[in-house]
Design an enzyme around this catalytic site. Structure first.
Site, mmCIF file in Angstrom:
data_model
loop_
_atom_site.group_PDB
_atom_site.id
_atom_site.type_symbol
_atom_site.label_atom_id
_atom_site.label_comp_id
_atom_site.label_asym_id
_atom_site.label_seq_id
_atom_site.Cartn_x
_atom_site.Cartn_y
_atom_site.Cartn_z
ATOM 1 N N LYS A 182 -22.491 -7.166 -29.680
ATOM 2 C CA LYS A 182 -22.744 -7.361 -28.252
ATOM 3 C C LYS A 182 -21.880 -8.494 -27.701
ATOM 4 O O LYS A 182 -21.286 -8.378 -26.619
ATOM 5 C CB LYS A 182 -24.226 -7.648 -28.017
ATOM 6 C CG LYS A 182 -25.137 -6.486 -28.389
ATOM 7 C CD LYS A 182 -26.596 -6.813 -28.150
ATOM 8 C CE LYS A 182 -27.483 -5.642 -28.552
ATOM 9 N NZ LYS A 182 -28.925 -5.925 -28.328
ATOM 10 N N HIS A 218 -15.382 -31.817 -25.521
ATOM 11 C CA HIS A 218 -14.533 -31.511 -24.372
ATOM 12 C C HIS A 218 -14.447 -32.676 -23.385
ATOM 13 O O HIS A 218 -13.969 -32.508 -22.266
ATOM 14 C CB HIS A 218 -15.030 -30.249 -23.673
ATOM 15 C CG HIS A 218 -14.779 -29.008 -24.472
ATOM 16 N ND1 HIS A 218 -15.492 -28.714 -25.606
ATOM 17 C CD2 HIS A 218 -13.879 -28.005 -24.320
ATOM 18 C CE1 HIS A 218 -15.048 -27.570 -26.119
ATOM 19 N NE2 HIS A 218 -14.074 -27.126 -25.354
ATOM 20 N N GLY A 267 -29.813 -26.494 -19.767
ATOM 21 C CA GLY A 267 -29.488 -27.675 -18.979
ATOM 22 C C GLY A 267 -30.467 -28.822 -19.142
ATOM 23 O O GLY A 267 -30.166 -29.961 -18.765
#
Length: 332
Positions: A226, A44, A304
């Site tokens: 889910k 991206h 992260g």
């Protein structure tokens, strides 16, 4: 092939100027794309930039469009992206959500008629660097079957949850498919297989082959039923809050555009004593790091953590690039 961050940024900036972006908007847009590649989200960042320019040339993206406020309800606002650049619209709306949280303690901005925001984690990092908790999500074109289905009817609707922490922010950035389309594209480009079965091929067989999944458009949702349910609810929330287009409606138009997004922000500095968030987050990180790994040399990461490691490595050594993509941009 590795490229210094500044070189990548300057090259993207050159192209954006050429395409008619104002100087300020070109700089922000080039930075968002470059930082995505810097942080290891190559699918991206640079790799997605040619498609972004293609959509601009096709007129899907209006380089001059600025989001327009449609409605205000205290700490909740609704904005129209007017088909502007997705990363710039999303950055603007997160800034607005941060401002609302400063005033009300919490802020929510819903955005309609916008384009792909590229790396969703960008806006989580934007919030935590301002000292705020963030939750944001987007809908997409139909690109994943609902659980038990054989054709794409729901989006893999990415979700971002971010919490600020002095010793390293926690930022979860995930699609509702087990592997995002970007990840599968990068894996296919490397001629590799996925580490786990990521979806079905055209014959309905589970497979590790990203190319087969991309062709069938049948990725597995996270958590099976889910993840399928969560994807539906995120689409529903984004559509209702923004009064924008749903995944179903996006699927009726050519290519993915006019999507709906939501940005929640909480100003924790107003609500807790100094150091409280760090204390809780540090305790959680320490507890997780102390987990006995399955593999002898394994390590447990918090959301992260690897992003921060990759960022440091790529700043020191240069950002890995696909030479064909880089040449494509050089020639623009």
């Amino acid at each position: 092939m590795r490229i210094p961050f500044e070189q990548m940024y300057q090259e993207l900036l050159r192209v954006l100027r050429k395409k008619g972006f104002s100087e300020e908007r070109a700089r922000l847009c080039a930075r968002i794309f470059s930082e995505s590649s810097r942080d290891g989200v190559y699918s991206h960042g640079l790799n997605r930039f040619p498609a972004f320019i293609k959509y601009t040339d096709l007129g899907y993206i209006d380089v001059h469009a600025i989001p327009e406020n449609i409605a205000c309800f205290g700490a909740i606002e609704r904005w129209d992206g007017k088909s502007g650049p997705g990363p710039l619209n999303a950055y603007f709306c997160m800034e607005r959500a941060i401002a609302l949280s400063r005033e009300y303690g919490i802020g929510c901005v819903a955005l309609r008629n916008t384009n792909h925001w590229m790396r969703g984690g960008t806006y989580g990092w934007q919030a935590v660097e301002a000292g705020c908790i963030a939750i944001c999500f987007t809908n997409t074109m139909p690109n994943m079957p609902p659980w038990g289905g054989a054709e794409p009817r729901i989006g893999n609707n990415p979700l971002v949850i971010a919490v600020p922490r002095q010793q390293g922010h926690l930022v979860l950035d995930m699609a509702m498919s087990l592997f995002s389309y970007g990840k599968m594209g990068v894996t296919r480009g490397r001629g590799e297989l996925l580490p786990f079965e990521g979806g079905y091929d055209r014959e309905g067989q589970l497979t590790h082959d990203p190319d087969a999944i991309l062709k069938s458009k049948r990725p597995l949702p996270i958590g099976f039923w889910k993840g399928s349910g969560l994807a539906m609810m995120l689409d529903l929330l984004a559509t209702i809050l923004s009064e924008g287009q749903s995944t179903q409606e996006i699927g009726k138009i050519e290519d993915e555009r006019n999507v709906s997004q939501v940005f929640f922000c909480i100003d924790v500095q107003q609500q807790h004593r100094p150091g409280y968030i760090d204390q809780i987050a540090d305790e959680l990180v320490g507890y997780i790091h102390a987990t006995l790994p399955v593999k002898e040399d394994g390590k447990i990461y918090y959301p992260g953590e690897r992003t921060l490691q990759t960022r440091q490595e790529n700043l020191e050594q240069g950002i890995p690039v696909d030479e064909r993509k880089w040449q494509q941009i050089i020639e623009m």
